[in-house]
Design an enzyme around this catalytic site. Structure first.
Site, short mmCIF file in Angstrom:
data_model
loop_
_atom_site.label_atom_id
_atom_site.label_comp_id
_atom_site.label_asym_id
_atom_site.label_seq_id
_atom_site.Cartn_x
_atom_site.Cartn_y
_atom_site.Cartn_z
N SER A 119 0.82 -1.22 0.00
CA SER A 119 0.00 0.00 0.00
C SER A 119 0.85 1.25 0.00
CB SER A 119 -0.81 0.08 1.29
OG SER A 119 -1.65 -0.99 1.43
N HIS A 140 -0.57 -2.22 -7.32
CA HIS A 140 -1.37 -1.91 -6.13
C HIS A 140 -2.86 -1.99 -6.46
CE1 HIS A 140 -2.54 1.20 -2.82
NE2 HIS A 140 -2.73 -0.03 -2.41
N GLU A 152 -2.90 0.84 -9.28
CA GLU A 152 -1.76 1.76 -9.41
C GLU A 152 -0.56 0.91 -9.82
OE1 GLU A 152 -1.77 5.48 -6.41
OE2 GLU A 152 -1.72 3.58 -5.37
N ASN A 190 -2.90 6.30 -1.29
CA ASN A 190 -2.85 6.38 0.17
C ASN A 190 -2.24 7.68 0.69
OD1 ASN A 190 -4.22 4.09 1.05
ND2 ASN A 190 -2.54 2.83 0.28
C1 LIG Z 1 -5.60 0.65 1.60
C2 LIG Z 1 -5.13 0.62 0.18
O1 LIG Z 1 -3.95 0.42 -0.05
C3 LIG Z 1 -6.00 0.93 -0.95
C4 LIG Z 1 -7.45 0.61 -0.81
O2 LIG Z 1 -7.88 -0.43 -1.23
S1 LIG Z 1 -8.36 1.77 -0.06
C5 LIG Z 1 -9.98 1.11 -0.10
C6 LIG Z 1 -10.63 1.35 -1.43
N1 LIG Z 1 -11.99 0.85 -1.39
C7 LIG Z 1 -13.02 1.63 -1.07
O3 LIG Z 1 -12.88 2.82 -0.88
C8 LIG Z 1 -14.32 0.92 -0.97
C9 LIG Z 1 -15.42 1.83 -0.55
N2 LIG Z 1 -16.68 1.07 -0.48
C10 LIG Z 1 -17.40 0.75 -1.58
O4 LIG Z 1 -17.05 1.11 -2.70
C11 LIG Z 1 -18.66 -0.04 -1.34
O5 LIG Z 1 -19.07 0.13 -0.02
C12 LIG Z 1 -18.47 -1.58 -1.67
C13 LIG Z 1 -18.15 -1.77 -3.14
C14 LIG Z 1 -17.36 -2.22 -0.82
C15 LIG Z 1 -19.76 -2.32 -1.30
O6 LIG Z 1 -20.79 -1.74 -2.03
P1 LIG Z 1 -22.32 -1.76 -1.54
O7 LIG Z 1 -23.11 -1.23 -2.67
O8 LIG Z 1 -22.41 -1.15 -0.21
O9 LIG Z 1 -22.58 -3.26 -1.25
P2 LIG Z 1 -23.17 -4.41 -2.12
O10 LIG Z 1 -24.40 -4.01 -2.86
O11 LIG Z 1 -23.27 -5.53 -1.14
O12 LIG Z 1 -21.99 -4.72 -3.16
C16 LIG Z 1 -21.89 -4.17 -4.45
C17 LIG Z 1 -21.17 -5.20 -5.31
O13 LIG Z 1 -19.85 -5.44 -4.77
C18 LIG Z 1 -19.68 -6.84 -4.46
N3 LIG Z 1 -18.88 -6.91 -3.24
C19 LIG Z 1 -19.08 -6.25 -2.08
N4 LIG Z 1 -18.10 -6.54 -1.20
C20 LIG Z 1 -17.27 -7.41 -1.81
C21 LIG Z 1 -16.08 -8.07 -1.43
N5 LIG Z 1 -15.52 -7.88 -0.22
N6 LIG Z 1 -15.47 -8.88 -2.33
C22 LIG Z 1 -16.00 -9.09 -3.56
N7 LIG Z 1 -17.14 -8.48 -3.98
C23 LIG Z 1 -17.76 -7.65 -3.11
C24 LIG Z 1 -21.09 -7.36 -4.26
O14 LIG Z 1 -21.18 -8.76 -4.54
C25 LIG Z 1 -21.88 -6.56 -5.29
O15 LIG Z 1 -21.68 -7.15 -6.57
P3 LIG Z 1 -22.79 -7.05 -7.73
O16 LIG Z 1 -22.86 -5.60 -8.14
O17 LIG Z 1 -22.25 -7.93 -8.80
O18 LIG Z 1 -24.07 -7.52 -7.14
N1 LIG Z 2 -6.36 -4.09 3.21
C1 LIG Z 2 -6.43 -3.26 2.18
O1 LIG Z 2 -7.44 -2.56 1.98
C2 LIG Z 2 -5.29 -3.18 1.23
C3 LIG Z 2 -4.07 -3.77 1.52
N2 LIG Z 2 -3.05 -3.68 0.62
C4 LIG Z 2 -1.76 -4.30 0.93
O2 LIG Z 2 -1.86 -5.69 0.64
C5 LIG Z 2 -1.02 -6.43 1.53
C6 LIG Z 2 -1.85 -7.47 2.27
O3 LIG Z 2 -2.88 -6.81 2.97
P1 LIG Z 2 -4.17 -7.59 3.52
O4 LIG Z 2 -4.55 -8.67 2.57
O5 LIG Z 2 -5.15 -6.56 3.89
O6 LIG Z 2 -3.56 -8.25 4.84
P2 LIG Z 2 -4.07 -9.48 5.70
O7 LIG Z 2 -3.58 -9.25 7.09
O8 LIG Z 2 -5.53 -9.70 5.44
O9 LIG Z 2 -3.29 -10.73 5.04
C7 LIG Z 2 -1.91 -10.89 4.98
C8 LIG Z 2 -1.65 -12.37 4.75
O10 LIG Z 2 -0.27 -12.61 4.44
C9 LIG Z 2 0.19 -13.72 5.19
N3 LIG Z 2 1.65 -13.69 5.34
C10 LIG Z 2 2.38 -12.90 6.16
N4 LIG Z 2 3.70 -13.16 5.98
C11 LIG Z 2 3.79 -14.11 5.01
C12 LIG Z 2 4.87 -14.77 4.34
N5 LIG Z 2 6.14 -14.52 4.66
N6 LIG Z 2 4.60 -15.68 3.39
C13 LIG Z 2 3.33 -15.96 3.06
N7 LIG Z 2 2.26 -15.36 3.63
C14 LIG Z 2 2.49 -14.45 4.59
C15 LIG Z 2 -0.58 -13.58 6.50
O11 LIG Z 2 -0.51 -14.76 7.24
P3 LIG Z 2 -0.43 -14.62 8.87
O12 LIG Z 2 -1.78 -14.19 9.30
O13 LIG Z 2 -0.05 -16.00 9.27
O14 LIG Z 2 0.64 -13.62 9.20
C16 LIG Z 2 -1.97 -13.23 5.97
O15 LIG Z 2 -2.66 -14.40 5.58
C17 LIG Z 2 -0.35 -5.39 2.46
O16 LIG Z 2 0.89 -5.02 1.91
C18 LIG Z 2 -1.33 -4.22 2.39
O17 LIG Z 2 -0.72 -3.00 2.67
C19 LIG Z 2 -3.19 -3.08 -0.60
C20 LIG Z 2 -4.39 -2.52 -0.96
C21 LIG Z 2 -5.52 -2.50 -0.05
#
Ligand SMILES: CC(=O)CC(=O)SCCNC(=O)CCNC(=O)[C@H](O)C(C)(C)COP(=O)(O)OP(=O)(O)OC[C@H]1O[C@@H](n2cnc3c(N)ncnc32)[C@H](O)[C@@H]1OP(=O)(O)O
Ligand SMILES: NC(=O)C1=CN([C@@H]2O[C@H](COP(=O)(O)OP(=O)(O)OC[C@H]3O[C@@H](n4cnc5c(N)ncnc54)[C@H](OP(=O)(O)O)[C@@H]3O)[C@@H](O)[C@H]2O)C=CC1
Length: 283
Positions: A119, A140, A152, A190
């Site tokens: 991330s 990403h 990304e 992010n």
């Molecule tokens: C941290 C990082 O590094 C980067 C990041 O990822 S930051 C996070 C970025 N993501 C966001 O900002 C998500 C914000 N939230 C949303 O866009 C919405 O709340 C959401 C898409 C998650 C759910 O949408 P919603 O309309 O409230 O729910 P819902 O109607 O149940 O779902 C819409 C669709 O998404 C699917 N869906 C929801 N959650 C899902 C999940 N966890 N996995 C797979 N599919 C999912 C549903 O099946 C549904 O599919 P269809 O359109 O085919 O029916």
């Molecule tokens: N969460 C988010 O919304 C997003 C996350 N990311 C990035 O994706 C990556 C994963 O995040 P996320 O899936 O949320 O994290 P989770 O905590 O859900 O999952 C991480 C997984 O990796 C496993 N793991 C840790 N170390 C090892 C290793 N050495 N070899 C194999 N498996 C390992 C963990 O196992 P164990 O539990 O045993 O440690 C766990 O199953 C991070 O870099 C995060 O920053 C990117 C975009 C969005």
């Protein structure tokens, strides 16, 4: 550069989404985590999502069966020698990631691309841990991976143009829109999203409003699909904290200091949805 076989490392929420998308795009996917129960749990999540798509008529039963058939779980990381691309999606921890990349670098023949779904960690630093920095790149995905259309694609300092082009093209074949980003802390997504989430945590910490009130303001006032605290729980509070630490460390700017309340929750094991409690409690 044709990418037909992929290994995904990590069976958390991101790993399972990436596996689903890669298999749905016709790739053979080896899926590795440290222990089989983690992968089994991830497989259940994929099966549930695919079954829902079948129920909604978005996927045929034959397509569902062939997607599942392309996913091959493995506890043996040396299977990485058999693929064209490894996508790493393990926890957001630089020491763990560099350790894994060193291992993958020893296992994989020359030419295999090593991508990270980090991330916010510097791609250049992860690449420097290997003997093939030109073949290391950031890919990403956004959460939930099957739903969010963005990837990304982040160039490390040494990433070759061929590798960049191959990953950009693959992202399109995964049905996503790739966006080119340079390697700076938090990339684009992010750097912008996480300070907003952190500020929402400060708003609660300072007693300005309740968790529910902050989320309602952002959902109804700004039309965000989730409030920032609900989104933080969804991402994982440990991941949010790691990203803030990386922004703070990377820019040395106090505006990125993580809120003490965020740190406190992570220390307490309140990691959000994945642990059952964060700003909200989950059944
Ligand atoms: C941290 C990082 O590094 C980067 C990041 O990822 S930051 C996070 C970025 N993501 C966001 O900002 C998500 C914000 N939230 C949303 O866009 C919405 O709340 C959401 C898409 C998650 C759910 O949408 P919603 O309309 O409230 O729910 P819902 O109607 O149940 O779902 C819409 C669709 O998404 C699917 N869906 C929801 N959650 C899902 C999940 N966890 N996995 C797979 N599919 C999912 C549903 O099946 C549904 O599919 P269809 O359109 O085919 O029916
Ligand atoms: N969460 C988010 O919304 C997003 C996350 N990311 C990035 O994706 C990556 C994963 O995040 P996320 O899936 O949320 O994290 P989770 O905590 O859900 O999952 C991480 C997984 O990796 C496993 N793991 C840790 N170390 C090892 C290793 N050495 N070899 C194999 N498996 C390992 C963990 O196992 P164990 O539990 O045993 O440690 C766990 O199953 C991070 O870099 C995060 O920053 C990117 C975009 C969005």
């Amino acid at each position: 550069m044709s990418i037909q076989t992929v290994m995904v490392v990590g069976a958390g929420q991101m790993g399972s989404g990436i596996v689903q998308v890669a298999a749905a795009a016709g790739r053979k996917v080896l899926w590795h985590d440290l222990t089989m129960p983690f992968i089994d749990k991830g497989m259940l999540v994929i099966r549930k999502h695919l079954a829902r798509s079948v129920e909604k008529g978005k996927l045929t039963v034959e397509e569902q069966t062939s997607i599942i058939g392309r996913i091959l779980p493995t506890e043996d990381v040396t299977d990485a020698a058999k693929v064209d691309l490894v996508i790493e999606a393990i926890s957001e921890n630089m020491a763990w990631k560099t350790n894994l990349f060193q291992k993958l670098d020893r296992i994989c023949p020359p030419g295999v691309i090593l991508a990270t779904n980090t991330s916010s960690l510097p791609i250049t630093e992860i690449a420097a841990a290997t003997s093939r920095p030109s073949q290391v790149i950031g890919m990403h995905f956004m959460n939930p991976v099957p739903v969010m259309p963005l990837i990304e694609v982040i160039r490390g300092l040494e990433t070759s143009q061929d590798v960049f082009d191959a990953i950009f093209q693959l992202s399109k074949e995964f049905g996503k829109t790739p966006v080119e980003v340079q390697d700076f802390p938090g990339f684009v997504s992010n750097r912008i999203l996480m300070p907003m989430i952190n500020e929402a945590v400060f708003t609660v910490y300072e007693g300005v409003a309740s968790v529910e009130a902050v989320d309602t303001v952002m959902k109804l006032g700004m039309n965000h699909p989730m409030g920032p605290l609900e989104l933080a729980d969804f991402i994982g509070l440990d991941t949010c904290l790691s990203i803030m630490e990386i922004l703070y460390e990377g820019f040395k700017d106090p505006k990125y200091r993580p809120c003490p309340l965020l740190r406190k929750y992570v220390k307490a094991g309140r990691l959000g949805r994945k642990s059952g409690q964060g700003f909200y409690v989950y059944a």
